[in-house]
Design a protein around this motif. Structure first.
Motif, PDB file in Angstrom:
ATOM      1  N   ARG A 237       3.286  -6.102 -14.597  1.00 31.91           N
ATOM      2  CA  ARG A 237       2.546  -4.794 -14.749  1.00 31.91           C
ATOM      3  C   ARG A 237       1.469  -4.527 -14.010  1.00 31.91           C
ATOM      4  NH1 ARG A 237       3.433  -7.340 -19.899  1.00 31.91           N
ATOM      5  NH2 ARG A 237       1.364  -7.662 -19.951  1.00 31.91           N
ATOM      6  N   GLN A 238       0.720  -5.619 -13.540  1.00 28.06           N
ATOM      7  CA  GLN A 238      -0.415  -5.600 -12.640  1.00 28.06           C
ATOM      8  C   GLN A 238       0.068  -4.916 -11.123  1.00 28.06           C
ATOM      9  OE1 GLN A 238      -1.802  -9.813 -12.743  1.00 28.06           O
ATOM     10  NE2 GLN A 238      -3.697  -8.981 -13.193  1.00 28.06           N
ATOM     11  N   ALA A 239       0.985  -5.523 -10.965  1.00 26.20           N
ATOM     12  CA  ALA A 239       1.534  -4.978  -9.464  1.00 26.20           C
ATOM     13  C   ALA A 239       1.914  -3.545  -9.535  1.00 26.20           C
ATOM     14  CB  ALA A 239       2.717  -5.807  -9.109  1.00 26.20           C
ATOM     15  N   THR A 240       2.566  -3.198 -10.601  1.00 30.17           N
ATOM     16  CA  THR A 240       3.158  -1.942 -10.764  1.00 30.17           C
ATOM     17  C   THR A 240       1.918  -0.835 -10.906  1.00 30.17           C
ATOM     18  OG1 THR A 240       4.914  -2.379 -11.957  1.00 30.17           O
ATOM     19  CG2 THR A 240       4.192  -0.123 -12.256  1.00 30.17           C
ATOM     20  N   TRP A 241       0.914  -1.259 -11.620  1.00 29.92           N
ATOM     21  CA  TRP A 241      -0.503  -0.556 -11.591  1.00 29.92           C
ATOM     22  C   TRP A 241      -1.135  -0.297 -10.247  1.00 29.92           C
ATOM     23  CZ3 TRP A 241      -5.553   0.159 -10.945  1.00 29.92           C
ATOM     24  CH2 TRP A 241      -6.253   1.063 -11.666  1.00 29.92           C
ATOM     25  N   PHE A 242      -1.395  -1.363  -9.652  1.00 29.43           N
ATOM     26  CA  PHE A 242      -1.980  -1.305  -8.451  1.00 29.43           C
ATOM     27  C   PHE A 242      -1.054  -0.493  -7.327  1.00 29.43           C
ATOM     28  CE2 PHE A 242      -3.660  -5.833  -9.409  1.00 29.43           C
ATOM     29  CZ  PHE A 242      -4.730  -5.416  -9.587  1.00 29.43           C
ATOM     30  N   ARG A 243       0.114  -0.580  -7.407  1.00 29.44           N
ATOM     31  CA  ARG A 243       1.016   0.177  -6.516  1.00 29.44           C
ATOM     32  C   ARG A 243       1.063   1.772  -6.787  1.00 29.44           C
ATOM     33  NH1 ARG A 243       5.653  -1.694  -8.170  1.00 29.44           N
ATOM     34  NH2 ARG A 243       5.364  -3.516  -7.335  1.00 29.44           N
ATOM     35  N   HIS A 244       0.696   2.273  -8.060  1.00 29.44           N
ATOM     36  CA  HIS A 244       0.573   3.712  -8.459  1.00 29.44           C
ATOM     37  C   HIS A 244      -0.718   4.185  -8.333  1.00 29.44           C
ATOM     38  CE1 HIS A 244       4.922   3.711  -8.685  1.00 29.44           C
ATOM     39  NE2 HIS A 244       5.115   2.795  -9.591  1.00 29.44           N
ATOM     40  N   GLN A 245      -1.551   3.402  -8.862  1.00 29.39           N
ATOM     41  CA  GLN A 245      -3.071   3.739  -9.044  1.00 29.39           C
ATOM     42  C   GLN A 245      -4.004   3.556  -7.996  1.00 29.39           C
ATOM     43  OE1 GLN A 245      -3.767   5.602 -12.002  1.00 29.39           O
ATOM     44  NE2 GLN A 245      -1.543   5.205 -12.555  1.00 29.39           N
ATOM     45  N   LEU A 246      -3.637   2.855  -6.994  1.00 25.57           N
ATOM     46  CA  LEU A 246      -4.715   2.514  -5.947  1.00 25.57           C
ATOM     47  C   LEU A 246      -4.338   3.543  -4.756  1.00 25.57           C
ATOM     48  CD1 LEU A 246      -5.188  -1.306  -5.967  1.00 25.57           C
ATOM     49  CD2 LEU A 246      -6.536   0.441  -7.032  1.00 25.57           C
ATOM     50  N   GLY A 247      -5.232   4.207  -4.484  1.00 24.36           N
ATOM     51  CA  GLY A 247      -4.870   5.110  -3.058  1.00 24.36           C
ATOM     52  C   GLY A 247      -4.877   4.667  -1.710  1.00 24.36           C
ATOM     53  N   GLY A 248      -4.550   5.464  -0.753  1.00 23.00           N
ATOM     54  CA  GLY A 248      -4.250   5.157   0.465  1.00 23.00           C
ATOM     55  C   GLY A 248      -5.348   4.272   1.330  1.00 23.00           C
ATOM     56  N   GLU A 249      -6.643   4.128   0.654  1.00 26.08           N
ATOM     57  CA  GLU A 249      -7.588   3.496   1.506  1.00 26.08           C
ATOM     58  C   GLU A 249      -7.258   2.018   1.371  1.00 26.08           C
ATOM     59  OE1 GLU A 249      -9.749   4.450  -2.628  1.00 26.08           O
ATOM     60  OE2 GLU A 249      -7.920   5.326  -1.242  1.00 26.08           O
ATOM     61  N   TRP A 250      -6.625   1.785   0.329  1.00 27.85           N
ATOM     62  CA  TRP A 250      -6.419   0.163   0.084  1.00 27.85           C
ATOM     63  C   TRP A 250      -5.446  -0.410   1.056  1.00 27.85           C
ATOM     64  CZ3 TRP A 250      -8.412  -2.898  -3.702  1.00 27.85           C
ATOM     65  CH2 TRP A 250      -9.293  -2.350  -4.597  1.00 27.85           C
ATOM     66  N   ARG A 251      -5.628  -1.360   1.773  1.00 26.16           N
ATOM     67  CA  ARG A 251      -4.683  -2.045   2.644  1.00 26.16           C
ATOM     68  C   ARG A 251      -3.896  -3.293   2.101  1.00 26.16           C
ATOM     69  NH1 ARG A 251      -6.558  -6.141   7.700  1.00 26.16           N
ATOM     70  NH2 ARG A 251      -4.432  -6.766   8.007  1.00 26.16           N
ATOM     71  N   ARG A 252      -2.561  -3.021   2.395  1.00 29.96           N
ATOM     72  CA  ARG A 252      -1.702  -3.915   1.470  1.00 29.96           C
ATOM     73  C   ARG A 252      -1.302  -5.222   2.197  1.00 29.96           C
ATOM     74  NH1 ARG A 252      -0.877  -0.848  -3.340  1.00 29.96           N
ATOM     75  NH2 ARG A 252      -2.047   1.378  -2.764  1.00 29.96           N
ATOM     76  N   LEU A 253      -1.548  -6.384   1.489  1.00 28.93           N
ATOM     77  CA  LEU A 253      -1.387  -7.534   2.178  1.00 28.93           C
ATOM     78  C   LEU A 253      -0.437  -8.450   1.448  1.00 28.93           C
ATOM     79  CD1 LEU A 253      -5.197  -8.816   2.251  1.00 28.93           C
ATOM     80  CD2 LEU A 253      -3.892  -7.344   4.177  1.00 28.93           C
ATOM     81  N   THR A 254       0.325  -9.439   2.092  1.00 26.91           N
ATOM     82  CA  THR A 254       1.205 -10.369   1.525  1.00 26.91           C
ATOM     83  C   THR A 254       0.633 -11.705   2.023  1.00 26.91           C
ATOM     84  OG1 THR A 254       2.518 -10.433   3.933  1.00 26.91           O
ATOM     85  CG2 THR A 254       3.261  -8.917   1.984  1.00 26.91           C
ATOM     86  N   PRO A 255       0.885 -12.617   0.744  1.00 27.87           N
ATOM     87  CA  PRO A 255       0.325 -13.991   1.014  1.00 27.87           C
ATOM     88  C   PRO A 255       0.482 -14.604   2.424  1.00 27.87           C
ATOM     89  CG  PRO A 255       0.903 -13.639  -1.012  1.00 27.87           C
ATOM     90  CD  PRO A 255       1.510 -12.626  -0.178  1.00 27.87           C
ATOM     91  N   GLY A 256      -0.191 -15.024   3.175  1.00 28.20           N
ATOM     92  CA  GLY A 256       0.067 -15.949   4.490  1.00 28.20           C
ATOM     93  C   GLY A 256      -0.309 -14.971   5.668  1.00 28.20           C
TER      94      GLY A 256
END
Length: 311
Positions: free
Chosen positions: A285-304
């Motif tokens: 649920r958290q990941a879905t919220w972040f994916r749809h609610q956080l705008g383009g200014e957010w840089r997407r990272l993966t662990p590592g």
């Protein structure tokens, strides 16, 4: 990242770093690495990690992490309190006004999306609600149930009631208490956002997006570690406080399951399995919220991801 200039106009924090992500995604470790690299301070941006008693079960930073960088707003709220986004924002405002965050990079880290939204966009300034009014509506919720109170709200503020599910007792109570305390609909108050607490132009927005299987593995390992670190004893101490089960702290993942173990109505193995499942569902649920609610200014990272390019 250069050293923060502290505050920038209207009490806003300049050069802030915001790190969001689902539970067990490694965001606290990233925040600590950044704080050590830059001499920064860390501000909790997770609703459950603010509660006292639940040190282990909410995965609050351990003593070693706390000794390596200043941490604020962790474990400072009694579990008998229904902490809110507005209360958290007021606590951050107090840190700013007291100069605690001035002169050092500030890193906000956590998994509560509404906290990040309030921080970056501002939040409606809600009226103070007297304790007696708040308690009366909470007692009404316990006695009459959410659907009945939803009917009351429909009679008094149909527009607000139409936006709420009849089963959403907490929000129904909030709408009723605000209406009684101020004489105005909660929708009127929602339309009056205060200023954001960060300077968006200089802020850095990071959100961790782990691969699902890897996140599930991390969740499994972390909950096993929580059990080994005394999560059951922690829940025992919480239960001894005899708190209202409707309070947010009592709904922390693992509390209900381990409480059943203490009561002898569930085996430890079943409780651990159910808590892990609940954690995976919450992370989704958290990941879905972040994916749809956080705008383009957010840089997407993966662990590592390479820390040199992240910091």
């Amino acid at each position: 990242m250069g050293k923060s200039e502290g505050q920038a106009g209207e009490g806003r924090v300049k050069d802030a770093t915001l790190i969001a992500g689902p539970t067990a995604s490694g965001k606290s470790a990233l925040a600590l690495a950044l704080a050590e690299r830059t001499g920064g301070v860390i501000v909790n941006t997770d609703s459950m990690q603010g509660y006292a008693v639940l040190d282990v079960l909410t995965a609050r930073p351990a003593a070693d992490a706390l000794s390596r960088a200043p941490h604020f707003l962790y474990g400072h709220v009694p579990p008998s309190t229904a902490y809110s986004t507005g209360a958290w924002l007021r606590d951050v405002t107090r840190l700013i006004e007291d100069g605690v965050l001035a002169g050092r990079p500030v890193i906000f880290v956590g998994g509560t999306g509404l906290y990040f939204r309030a921080l970056a966009e501002g939040i409606a300034e809600m009226p103070a609600v007297p304790i007696e009014i708040r308690q009366r509506w909470r007692d009404a919720l316990a006695g009459r149930g959410a659907p009945s109170l939803h009917g009351t709200l429909m009679q008094r503020d149909a527009a607000a009631a139409a936006r709420l599910r009849p089963s959403d007792g907490q929000r129904i109570v909030r709408a009723l208490e605000v209406l009684e305390a101020s004489g105005r609909s909660i929708l009127d108050w929602h339309g009056r956002n205060g200023p954001p607490l960060i300077d968006r132009a200089s802020a850095r927005f990071l959100v961790i997006e782990p691969e699902r299987a890897e996140l599930a593995r991390r969740i499994e390992q972390r909950f096993d570690a929580m059990i080994a670190q005394g999560a059951l004893d922690e829940v025992s101490r919480l239960v001894a406080l005899d708190l209202d089960p409707a309070l947010p702290a009592m709904k922390a993942i693992g509390v209900r399951e381990l409480q059943a173990v203490l009561a002898g109505t569930m085996t430890a193995a079943d409780a651990i399995g159910r808590a892990k499942t609940a954690t995976r569902q919450y992370a989704k649920r958290q990941a879905t919220w972040f994916r749809h609610q956080l705008g383009g200014e957010w840089r997407r990272l993966t662990p590592g991801d390479d820390m040199e390019t992240t910091i």
